[in-house]
Design a protein around this motif. Structure first.
Motif, PDB file in Angstrom:
ATOM      1  N   LEU A  94       0.820  -1.216   0.000  1.00 40.49           N
ATOM      2  CA  LEU A  94       0.000   0.000   0.000  1.00 40.49           C
ATOM      3  C   LEU A  94       0.854   1.267   0.000  1.00 40.49           C
ATOM      4  CD1 LEU A  94      -2.819  -1.016   2.514  1.00 40.49           C
ATOM      5  CD2 LEU A  94      -3.052  -0.619   0.053  1.00 40.49           C
ATOM      6  N   ALA A  95       1.970   1.226   0.716  1.00 39.08           N
ATOM      7  CA  ALA A  95       2.823   2.418   0.819  1.00 39.08           C
ATOM      8  C   ALA A  95       3.782   2.558  -0.359  1.00 39.08           C
ATOM      9  CB  ALA A  95       3.610   2.373   2.132  1.00 39.08           C
ATOM     10  N   ALA A  96       3.910   1.513  -1.173  1.00 41.61           N
ATOM     11  CA  ALA A  96       4.894   1.525  -2.262  1.00 41.61           C
ATOM     12  C   ALA A  96       4.661   2.661  -3.249  1.00 41.61           C
ATOM     13  CB  ALA A  96       4.889   0.182  -2.996  1.00 41.61           C
ATOM     14  N   ALA A  97       3.418   3.035  -3.471  1.00 43.39           N
ATOM     15  CA  ALA A  97       3.104   4.078  -4.449  1.00 43.39           C
ATOM     16  C   ALA A  97       3.084   5.471  -3.831  1.00 43.39           C
ATOM     17  CB  ALA A  97       1.759   3.786  -5.103  1.00 43.39           C
ATOM     18  N   THR A  98       3.439   5.592  -2.562  1.00 49.02           N
ATOM     19  CA  THR A  98       3.432   6.890  -1.893  1.00 49.02           C
ATOM     20  C   THR A  98       4.838   7.485  -1.883  1.00 49.02           C
ATOM     21  OG1 THR A  98       3.910   6.038   0.323  1.00 49.02           O
ATOM     22  CG2 THR A  98       1.598   6.029  -0.372  1.00 49.02           C
ATOM     23  N   VAL A  99       4.961   8.687  -1.336  1.00 39.90           N
ATOM     24  CA  VAL A  99       6.276   9.325  -1.251  1.00 39.90           C
ATOM     25  C   VAL A  99       7.109   8.756  -0.103  1.00 39.90           C
ATOM     26  CG1 VAL A  99       5.561  11.471  -2.350  1.00 39.90           C
ATOM     27  CG2 VAL A  99       5.367  11.242   0.122  1.00 39.90           C
ATOM     28  N   THR A 100       6.495   7.974   0.774  1.00 38.42           N
ATOM     29  CA  THR A 100       7.230   7.346   1.878  1.00 38.42           C
ATOM     30  C   THR A 100       6.936   5.849   1.923  1.00 38.42           C
ATOM     31  OG1 THR A 100       5.453   7.928   3.387  1.00 38.42           O
ATOM     32  CG2 THR A 100       7.356   9.403   3.349  1.00 38.42           C
ATOM     33  N   PRO A 101       7.530   5.078   0.994  1.00 41.70           N
ATOM     34  CA  PRO A 101       7.313   3.628   1.044  1.00 41.70           C
ATOM     35  C   PRO A 101       7.865   3.049   2.339  1.00 41.70           C
ATOM     36  CG  PRO A 101       9.007   4.194  -0.563  1.00 41.70           C
ATOM     37  CD  PRO A 101       8.445   5.482  -0.054  1.00 41.70           C
ATOM     38  N   LEU A 102       7.242   1.991   2.801  1.00 44.87           N
ATOM     39  CA  LEU A 102       7.669   1.331   4.037  1.00 44.87           C
ATOM     40  C   LEU A 102       8.900   0.460   3.810  1.00 44.87           C
ATOM     41  CD1 LEU A 102       7.120   0.743   7.018  1.00 44.87           C
ATOM     42  CD2 LEU A 102       5.465  -0.980   6.301  1.00 44.87           C
ATOM     43  N   GLY A 103       9.044  -0.047   2.597  1.00 47.43           N
ATOM     44  CA  GLY A 103      10.170  -0.911   2.295  1.00 47.43           C
ATOM     45  C   GLY A 103      10.437  -0.955   0.809  1.00 47.43           C
ATOM     46  N   VAL A 104      11.338  -1.839   0.445  1.00 45.01           N
ATOM     47  CA  VAL A 104      11.668  -2.041  -0.962  1.00 45.01           C
ATOM     48  C   VAL A 104      11.510  -3.520  -1.284  1.00 45.01           C
ATOM     49  CG1 VAL A 104      13.259  -0.090  -1.175  1.00 45.01           C
ATOM     50  CG2 VAL A 104      14.138  -2.305  -0.462  1.00 45.01           C
ATOM     51  N   LYS A 105      11.069  -3.784  -2.493  1.00 45.14           N
ATOM     52  CA  LYS A 105      10.928  -5.176  -2.917  1.00 45.14           C
ATOM     53  C   LYS A 105      12.146  -5.519  -3.755  1.00 45.14           C
ATOM     54  CE  LYS A 105       7.425  -8.377  -4.458  1.00 45.14           C
ATOM     55  NZ  LYS A 105       6.056  -8.492  -4.968  1.00 45.14           N
ATOM     56  N   TRP A 106      12.907  -6.487  -3.284  1.00 42.48           N
ATOM     57  CA  TRP A 106      14.119  -6.936  -3.965  1.00 42.48           C
ATOM     58  C   TRP A 106      13.838  -8.334  -4.461  1.00 42.48           C
ATOM     59  CZ3 TRP A 106      18.238  -4.368  -5.508  1.00 42.48           C
ATOM     60  CH2 TRP A 106      19.361  -5.084  -5.906  1.00 42.48           C
ATOM     61  N   ALA A 107      13.800  -8.498  -5.770  1.00 42.73           N
ATOM     62  CA  ALA A 107      13.371  -9.758  -6.389  1.00 42.73           C
ATOM     63  C   ALA A 107      11.949 -10.041  -5.910  1.00 42.73           C
ATOM     64  CB  ALA A 107      14.348 -10.877  -6.091  1.00 42.73           C
ATOM     65  N   THR A 108      11.752 -11.069  -5.133  1.00 43.67           N
ATOM     66  CA  THR A 108      10.399 -11.379  -4.654  1.00 43.67           C
ATOM     67  C   THR A 108      10.242 -11.112  -3.160  1.00 43.67           C
ATOM     68  OG1 THR A 108      11.014 -13.676  -4.231  1.00 43.67           O
ATOM     69  CG2 THR A 108      10.090 -13.164  -6.408  1.00 43.67           C
ATOM     70  N   ARG A 109      11.236 -10.491  -2.536  1.00 42.51           N
ATOM     71  CA  ARG A 109      11.224 -10.316  -1.081  1.00 42.51           C
ATOM     72  C   ARG A 109      11.163  -8.840  -0.715  1.00 42.51           C
ATOM     73  NH1 ARG A 109      14.703 -14.465   2.060  1.00 42.51           N
ATOM     74  NH2 ARG A 109      13.022 -13.914   3.427  1.00 42.51           N
TER      75      ARG A 109
END
Length: 149
Positions: free
Chosen positions: A79-94
Protein backbone atom coordinates in the motif's frame (compact mmCIF):
# COMPACT_ATOMS: atom_id res chain seq x y z
CA UNK A 1 -20.52 40.45 33.33
CA UNK A 2 -19.41 36.91 33.78
CA UNK A 3 -22.00 35.86 31.16
CA UNK A 4 -20.12 37.68 28.41
CA UNK A 5 -18.37 35.43 25.92
CA UNK A 6 -15.33 36.80 24.13
CA UNK A 7 -13.75 35.70 20.87
CA UNK A 8 -10.94 34.25 22.91
CA UNK A 9 -13.37 32.00 24.76
CA UNK A 10 -14.89 30.52 21.59
CA UNK A 11 -11.88 30.55 19.26
CA UNK A 12 -10.78 27.03 18.34
CA UNK A 13 -7.40 25.92 19.54
CA UNK A 14 -5.27 25.38 16.38
CA UNK A 15 -3.01 22.92 18.17
CA UNK A 16 -5.97 20.73 19.14
CA UNK A 17 -7.48 20.95 15.66
CA UNK A 18 -4.27 19.82 13.96
CA UNK A 19 -2.74 17.64 16.66
CA UNK A 20 -2.38 14.57 14.41
CA UNK A 21 -0.80 16.60 11.59
CA UNK A 22 1.65 18.20 14.00
CA UNK A 23 2.47 14.80 15.54
CA UNK A 24 3.09 13.26 12.10
CA UNK A 25 5.32 16.17 11.11
CA UNK A 26 7.32 15.91 14.34
CA UNK A 27 7.79 12.15 13.92
CA UNK A 28 9.00 12.69 10.34
CA UNK A 29 11.37 15.42 11.50
CA UNK A 30 12.74 13.22 14.28
CA UNK A 31 13.37 10.44 11.76
CA UNK A 32 15.22 12.86 9.49
CA UNK A 33 17.33 14.20 12.34
CA UNK A 34 18.34 10.65 13.33
CA UNK A 35 19.64 10.09 9.79
CA UNK A 36 21.89 13.17 9.73
CA UNK A 37 25.60 12.48 10.09
CA UNK A 38 26.57 14.99 12.81
CA UNK A 39 30.37 14.69 12.56
CA UNK A 40 31.63 15.78 9.11
CA UNK A 41 35.12 14.43 9.89
CA UNK A 42 33.74 10.88 9.83
CA UNK A 43 33.41 9.11 6.49
CA UNK A 44 29.96 9.38 4.96
CA UNK A 45 27.83 6.35 5.62
CA UNK A 46 26.12 4.73 2.68
CA UNK A 47 23.36 2.22 2.09
CA UNK A 48 25.63 -0.76 2.82
CA UNK A 49 26.43 0.68 6.26
CA UNK A 50 22.73 1.13 6.95
CA UNK A 51 21.95 -2.45 5.94
CA UNK A 52 24.79 -3.80 8.07
CA UNK A 53 23.50 -1.75 11.01
CA UNK A 54 20.11 -3.44 10.78
CA UNK A 55 18.20 -0.58 9.15
CA UNK A 56 16.50 -3.04 6.79
CA UNK A 57 14.41 -5.86 8.20
CA UNK A 58 12.95 -8.94 6.56
CA UNK A 59 9.17 -9.32 6.66
CA UNK A 60 9.47 -11.82 9.51
CA UNK A 61 11.69 -9.47 11.53
CA UNK A 62 9.43 -6.47 10.86
CA UNK A 63 6.39 -8.52 11.91
CA UNK A 64 8.15 -9.45 15.15
CA UNK A 65 9.03 -5.80 15.82
CA UNK A 66 5.45 -4.68 15.08
CA UNK A 67 3.89 -7.70 16.86
CA UNK A 68 1.71 -8.62 13.89
CA UNK A 69 1.77 -11.02 10.98
CA UNK A 70 4.25 -10.84 8.13
CA UNK A 71 1.23 -10.70 5.81
CA UNK A 72 0.08 -7.47 7.47
CA UNK A 73 3.55 -5.96 6.96
CA UNK A 74 3.60 -7.14 3.33
CA UNK A 75 0.22 -5.50 2.68
CA UNK A 76 1.41 -2.29 4.37
CA UNK A 77 4.51 -2.33 2.14
CA UNK A 78 2.41 -2.78 -0.99
CA UNK A 79 0.00 0.00 0.00
CA UNK A 80 2.82 2.42 0.82
CA UNK A 81 4.89 1.52 -2.26
CA UNK A 82 3.10 4.08 -4.45
CA UNK A 83 3.43 6.89 -1.89
CA UNK A 84 6.28 9.33 -1.25
CA UNK A 85 7.23 7.35 1.88
CA UNK A 86 7.31 3.63 1.04
CA UNK A 87 7.67 1.33 4.04
CA UNK A 88 10.17 -0.91 2.30
CA UNK A 89 11.67 -2.04 -0.96
CA UNK A 90 10.93 -5.18 -2.92
CA UNK A 91 14.12 -6.94 -3.96
CA UNK A 92 13.37 -9.76 -6.39
CA UNK A 93 10.40 -11.38 -4.65
CA UNK A 94 11.22 -10.32 -1.08
CA UNK A 95 10.30 -7.18 0.81
CA UNK A 96 12.90 -5.45 2.98
CA UNK A 97 11.34 -3.04 5.46
CA UNK A 98 12.94 0.19 6.66
CA UNK A 99 13.36 -0.01 10.45
CA UNK A 100 12.92 3.73 11.10
CA UNK A 101 9.89 3.94 8.82
CA UNK A 102 8.33 0.93 10.51
CA UNK A 103 8.87 2.52 13.93
CA UNK A 104 7.43 5.81 12.63
CA UNK A 105 4.32 3.99 11.37
CA UNK A 106 3.94 2.22 14.72
CA UNK A 107 4.18 5.53 16.56
CA UNK A 108 1.55 7.08 14.26
CA UNK A 109 -0.75 4.08 14.65
CA UNK A 110 -0.76 3.30 10.92
CA UNK A 111 -0.51 -0.48 11.33
CA UNK A 112 -3.14 -0.91 14.02
CA UNK A 113 -4.60 0.85 17.05
CA UNK A 114 -1.34 0.94 19.00
CA UNK A 115 0.27 4.34 18.71
CA UNK A 116 2.39 6.84 20.54
CA UNK A 117 5.86 7.06 22.02
CA UNK A 118 5.37 4.07 24.34
CA UNK A 119 4.39 1.78 21.45
CA UNK A 120 7.44 2.96 19.51
CA UNK A 121 9.76 2.45 22.50
CA UNK A 122 8.55 -1.14 22.96
CA UNK A 123 9.00 -1.81 19.24
CA UNK A 124 12.51 -0.29 19.32
CA UNK A 125 13.38 -2.68 22.15
CA UNK A 126 12.23 -5.62 20.00
CA UNK A 127 14.14 -4.24 16.97
CA UNK A 128 17.46 -4.14 18.84
CA UNK A 129 17.89 -7.89 18.49
CA UNK A 130 18.13 -7.43 14.71
CA UNK A 131 20.94 -4.88 14.78
CA UNK A 132 23.79 -6.32 12.79
CA UNK A 133 21.78 -9.31 11.52
CA UNK A 134 23.14 -8.70 8.02
CA UNK A 135 26.80 -8.65 9.03
CA UNK A 136 29.01 -10.50 6.55
CA UNK A 137 29.91 -14.01 7.60
CA UNK A 138 33.60 -14.69 8.17
CA UNK A 139 35.14 -16.70 5.34
CA UNK A 140 35.05 -20.45 5.73
CA UNK A 141 38.35 -21.91 6.76
CA UNK A 142 39.40 -24.52 4.25
CA UNK A 143 41.77 -27.33 5.16
CA UNK A 144 45.36 -26.76 4.09
CA UNK A 145 45.79 -28.99 1.03
CA UNK A 146 49.55 -28.59 0.87
CA UNK A 147 50.03 -30.98 3.81
CA UNK A 148 47.47 -33.52 2.61
CA UNK A 149 49.16 -36.52 1.07
Amino acid sequence: MSDKTTDRDIAPNPVEEHRDLVADALVALAGSVRRINVDPSLPQRDVIDLILDGELLTLDQAADVAMCSDEKIRRACELAAATVTPLGVKWATRWLVGRVRLLDDIERGKLDGRRGKEARDRAEDRARKYEGWARPQPPLSLPDRSTAG
